[in-house]
Design an enzyme around this catalytic site. Structure first.
Site, PDB file in Angstrom:
ATOM      1  N   GLY A 110     -86.595  15.777   7.775  1.00 41.27           N
ATOM      2  CA  GLY A 110     -87.228  17.024   7.358  1.00 41.27           C
ATOM      3  C   GLY A 110     -86.301  18.224   7.405  1.00 41.27           C
ATOM      4  O   GLY A 110     -85.073  18.103   7.417  1.00 41.27           O
ATOM      5  N   ILE A 111     -86.905  19.408   7.435  1.00 41.04           N
ATOM      6  CA  ILE A 111     -86.150  20.658   7.431  1.00 41.04           C
ATOM      7  C   ILE A 111     -85.269  20.779   8.672  1.00 41.04           C
ATOM      8  O   ILE A 111     -84.107  21.164   8.599  1.00 41.04           O
ATOM      9  CB  ILE A 111     -87.106  21.866   7.334  1.00 41.04           C
ATOM     10  N   CYS A 112     -85.817  20.448   9.846  1.00 41.93           N
ATOM     11  CA  CYS A 112     -85.100  20.675  11.100  1.00 41.93           C
ATOM     12  C   CYS A 112     -83.719  20.024  11.098  1.00 41.93           C
ATOM     13  O   CYS A 112     -82.710  20.677  11.335  1.00 41.93           O
ATOM     14  CB  CYS A 112     -85.918  20.143  12.277  1.00 41.93           C
ATOM     15  N   ALA A 165     -86.118  36.815   6.063  1.00 44.34           N
ATOM     16  CA  ALA A 165     -86.571  35.989   7.191  1.00 44.34           C
ATOM     17  C   ALA A 165     -87.841  36.610   7.764  1.00 44.34           C
ATOM     18  O   ALA A 165     -87.865  37.102   8.891  1.00 44.34           O
ATOM     19  CB  ALA A 165     -85.478  35.895   8.246  1.00 44.34           C
ATOM     20  N   ILE A 166     -88.903  36.592   6.956  1.00 43.92           N
ATOM     21  CA  ILE A 166     -90.137  37.286   7.322  1.00 43.92           C
ATOM     22  C   ILE A 166     -91.270  36.312   7.631  1.00 43.92           C
ATOM     23  O   ILE A 166     -92.445  36.663   7.551  1.00 43.92           O
ATOM     24  CB  ILE A 166     -90.567  38.257   6.201  1.00 43.92           C
ATOM     25  N   GLY A 215     -86.876  37.912  13.716  1.00 44.94           N
ATOM     26  CA  GLY A 215     -87.276  36.764  14.517  1.00 44.94           C
ATOM     27  C   GLY A 215     -86.072  35.869  14.752  1.00 44.94           C
ATOM     28  O   GLY A 215     -84.932  36.233  14.444  1.00 44.94           O
ATOM     29  N   HIS A 270     -73.553  25.873  43.120  1.00 44.27           N
ATOM     30  CA  HIS A 270     -72.610  26.988  43.011  1.00 44.27           C
ATOM     31  C   HIS A 270     -71.229  26.443  42.642  1.00 44.27           C
ATOM     32  O   HIS A 270     -70.815  25.423  43.169  1.00 44.27           O
ATOM     33  CB  HIS A 270     -72.530  27.727  44.344  1.00 44.27           C
ATOM     34  N   LEU A 293     -85.161  12.153   5.173  1.00 42.26           N
ATOM     35  CA  LEU A 293     -85.683  11.824   6.487  1.00 42.26           C
ATOM     36  C   LEU A 293     -85.126  12.800   7.520  1.00 42.26           C
ATOM     37  O   LEU A 293     -83.939  13.125   7.517  1.00 42.26           O
ATOM     38  CB  LEU A 293     -85.305  10.389   6.868  1.00 42.26           C
TER      39      LEU A 293
END
Length: 470
Positions: free
Chosen positions: A40-42, A269-270, A182, A449, A38
């Protein structure tokens, strides 16, 4: 008898699980199907654990430069790669458990296993419970994507890696080749460079991070080169020979000369390949290069079948997938009779991009070049961090903020940032673009600031010849 739902979501990444939660919030009986973990990849192998790795590298970077801050560190700074990876995996586990909790909290049925569509509104799941047949009024495909292999050098996890292998490396690379510049390629190049590897980046286009503004690409290349990386643009890897001790790469440089260089490891990483094979979608949707074609709300050509995230056209970003998940959930609820939801189509011009290398990159909207190509008369302003008090105090005076405006209307067309903490600041410009802001509102906004965000204000002023601190 098949289990029946209002909505079934196939895939539980940042698109899928968010879509499921929004469906549940709207009172729809919802299920989610996941073949692995659960989140996923992320959550498990992408966005989050890589940021944990990069945080460790960032801390090491600061420790290596402790004397710049008037501090002394006893002894040599060493990277314990095993401990760094362990921390990263712990972060991923924590978030995976968080998604599990969210599924229970929202009463979303979870079916673990391989999901295969048998029609626009039906699928089978092969998993722990054997084969389950599920039906729904609507199905959302959110199966994501995976790393693209080099045709002549398949990733083996030993010497040739994808991002997934690079997150749990069997050993520390001594000399690393990164193919592709990328976000994924540059982030891993930055991580391993800070960890002590000798890193070479090969990019076939004429500049690194090619989707970014040219000024950002130029600045980043100089910064990474200064940090010790070798950057080769306009170059290509023509052949890789893998052995037990490393890889030999035939690299064709910008001048056309081919040389052979030895590396201990290689990261490919293409780009990505959508996970749309073997899910039963071929006859139900239109595809282009494997990506499911959808309308602005996620509809496919088959009534009742929707798609979101990395299995659809880009940009392939987690936050884009999550946004699509909400849009599609609300569009489904509206079709099912909910009169209180008003889904809005995705505006791709307002999707920010972030790259967590050192220094960071963040952007939204059109680059100066793209704005001119689109026919705009442009006003652009750049403010360097060297003119920002907070950046100097932090010892992070390298970087800049650049804004691009329509000279005729004052519309903010794009913003491009490189430097410390810009990934946290870019949202100010995203909100501005979403609210259709002009230079007048941004000039009239009070920025606190001392903060690096003051560079945002100054870049707007610079576009109109009014910068105060340069």
């Amino acid at each position: 008898m098949a289990d029946q739902y209002d909505v079934i979501v196939l895939g539980s990444g940042p698109g899928g699980y968010v879509a499921a939660i929004r469906c549940a919030q709207l009172g729809l009986k919802t299920a989610i199907v996941e073949r692995e973990l659960l989140g996923g990849i992320c959550l498990n192998w992408g966005c989050i654990p890589t940021k944990a790795l990069l945080r460790s590298a960032e801390i090491k970077h600061y420790m290596d430069h402790a004397k710049d801050y008037g501090l002394k560190v006893a002894g040599e700074i060493e990277a314990d790669l095993e401990a760094v990876v362990k921390r990263s995996r712990g972060v991923a586990k924590q978030l995976n458990q968080g998604v599990t909790h969210l599924m229970k909290k929202n009463k979303i049925a979870v079916h673990m296993g391989e999901g295969t569509l048998t029609g626009p509104t039906s699928l089978t799941v092969k998993g722990e419970k054997g084969e389950e047949k599920l039906t729904a009024k609507h199905i959302i495909v959110a199966t994501g994507a995976r790393a693209r292999d080099l045709p002549f050098a398949k990733a083996d996890g030993k010497r040739v890696w994808t991002y997934r292998h690079a997150m749990t490396p069997p050993e520390m690379p001594k000399k690393l080749l990164v193919i592709g510049s990328g976000a994924i390629g540059i982030e891993f190049a930055s991580f391993y460079n800070d960890m002590g590897a000798d890193v070479t980046v090969v990019e076939m286009l004429d500049r690194i991070v090619p989707v970014e503004d040219k000024d950002v690409s130029t600045f980043l290349e100089k910064s990474l080169t200064k940090q010790g990386m070798t950057i080769m643009t306009g170059a290509g890897v023509e052949e890789i020979k893998v052995s037990g001790s490393g890889v030999k790469a035939q690299i064709k440089a910008k001048d056309g000369k081919v040389s052979e260089t030895e590396f201990s490891h290689c990261i490919v990483a293409i780009g990505i390949v959508p996970n749309t094979e073997n899910i039963g979608a071929e006859k139900l949707v239109e595809m282009e290069r494997g990506f499911i074609q959808i309308d602005d709300y996620g509809r496919t050509k088959s009534k009742g079948l929707w798609a979101i995230g990395d299995c659809t056209p880009g940009p392939w970003l987690a936050h884009k997938a999550s946004h699509e998940g909400v849009t599609t959930a609300e569009a489904i609820a509206k079709e099912l009779g909910n009169k209180d939801v008003h889904p809005h189509p995705l505006d791709r011009a307002n999707i920010p991009g972030c790259t967590y290398c050192h220094p960071q990159i963040a952007s939204v909207g059109l680059t100066e070049e793209k704005a001119k190509e689109a026919g705009y008369e442009v006003k652009a302003g750049t403010f360097p961090f060297i003119g920002n008090g907070k950046a100097i105090a932090l010892g992070e005076a390298e970087g800049f903020t650049k804004t691009v405006f329509d000279a005729k209307t004052g519309e903010l067309l794009g913003a491009h940032m490189v430097g410390a903490e810009v990934t946290e600041m870019v949202q100010g410009f995203v909100v501005g673009k979403t609210l259709e802001t002009t230079e007048a509102e941004l000039m009239g906004t009070i920025f606190p600031h001392p903060t690096i965000s003051e560079s945002m204000h100054e870049s707007v002023l610079a576009a109109y010849g009014r910068a105060l601190h340069i």
